[in-house]
Design an enzyme around this catalytic site. Structure first.
Site, mmCIF file in Angstrom:
data_model
loop_
_atom_site.group_PDB
_atom_site.id
_atom_site.type_symbol
_atom_site.label_atom_id
_atom_site.label_comp_id
_atom_site.label_asym_id
_atom_site.label_seq_id
_atom_site.Cartn_x
_atom_site.Cartn_y
_atom_site.Cartn_z
ATOM 1 N N ASP A 190 56.376 25.016 9.705
ATOM 2 C CA ASP A 190 55.080 24.368 9.950
ATOM 3 C C ASP A 190 54.566 23.515 8.751
ATOM 4 O OD1 ASP A 190 54.636 25.146 12.554
ATOM 5 O OD2 ASP A 190 53.204 26.803 12.129
ATOM 6 N N TYR A 238 62.961 35.719 6.492
ATOM 7 C CA TYR A 238 61.876 34.976 5.980
ATOM 8 C C TYR A 238 61.310 35.738 5.099
ATOM 9 C CZ TYR A 238 61.550 31.561 9.938
ATOM 10 O OH TYR A 238 61.593 30.598 10.716
#
EC number: 5.4.99.12
Length: 251
Positions: free
Chosen positions: A53, A111
């Site tokens: 994003d 992540y």
């Protein structure tokens, strides 16, 4: 045609995410613009391990593309980095088999999410870490992390806007939180992730750290499969796509 795989780094703070969008600056847009220049105006499409994003960073994003050129991989790296902006960098280029796919062959993603736990904001970290000024019990956060490891349905921890069809079951191999001074580093390693999953989970873990939830509440949240039970998705700037692993690594 030759298929090439690249590891790319990017500072996501000035990008409108990975996926190409009209009239917006994106990672895919910059990469395909550079490839088009190298290929004398021919469009070259890239495939990524996944999309990030707006504001999300990467130290281990993977892409692949096909080219009619036979160029040494070191020269590919040099040529592409010459054409790319300073906040996007090709770390390595590897020739792979024509059956390799950057997205579908992923076996593990990692992540990391960074939180700065200080009273005063640090203006120099504002694009790279989430400022959280409240007192936290890190041992409670660590306990809560253990409930998230393993295979679960993560519907509660997925954005209601997610377009994922089918099962929302995912396997997390590692969920951890380490504190160094005033910085918290959350690490998530898993077979796959749902849309906004990491950011939603970290928000809940911070609730646990504040005493607003108990560590064992994680079990109930997983069972309920209801996104409305947890708070807002925390900001993107603390999130990094750290690594992508494939079963067969090129020699």
């Amino acid at each position: 045609m030759v298929r090439l795989r690249c590891t790319i780094y990017y500072d996501g703070s000035q990008f409108s995410g990975f996926q190409i969008q009209p009239k917006k600056r994106t990672i895919q847009g910059e990469l395909e613009r550079a490839l088009k220049k190298m290929h004398k105006g021919s469009d070259i499409r890239i495939q990524a391990s996944g999309r990030t994003d707006t504001g999300v960073h990467a130290k281990g994003q993977k892409i692949h593309f096909d080219s009619p050129y036979t160029i040494p991989t070191g020269n590919w790296k040099l040529a592409l980095n010459t054409l790319l902006p300073g906040d996007l960098y090709i770390k390595d280029v590897t020739e792979v088999s024509e059956t390799f796919h950057a997205r579908y062959d992923v076996v593990e993603k990692e992540y990391r999410y960074y939180v700065t736990n200080e009273k005063e904001p640090d203006v120099f970290k504002r694009h790279y870490s989430y400022h959280f000024p409240y007192v936290l019990n890190v041992s409670k956060i660590k306990e809560a992390c253990t409930y998230l490891e393993g295979t679960h349905d993560f519907t509660t921890f997925s954005s209601a806007k997610a377009t994922t069809k089918g099962s929302k079951e995912r396997t997390l191999f590692q969920v951890s939180c380490e504190q160094q001074g005033t910085e918290l580093e959350f690490i998530f390693r898993g077979s796959g992730f749902l849309y906004n999953m990491v950011r939603i989970i970290v928000g809940v873990l911070l609730d646990v750290g504040q005493g607003r939830r108990n560590p064992e509440d994680i079990n109930d949240l997983l069972k309920q499969k209801d996104r409305q039970l947890v708070g807002e998705t925390i900001p993107p700037q603390g999130l990094y796509l750290w690594n992508v692993v494939y079963e067969e690594e090129p020699s």
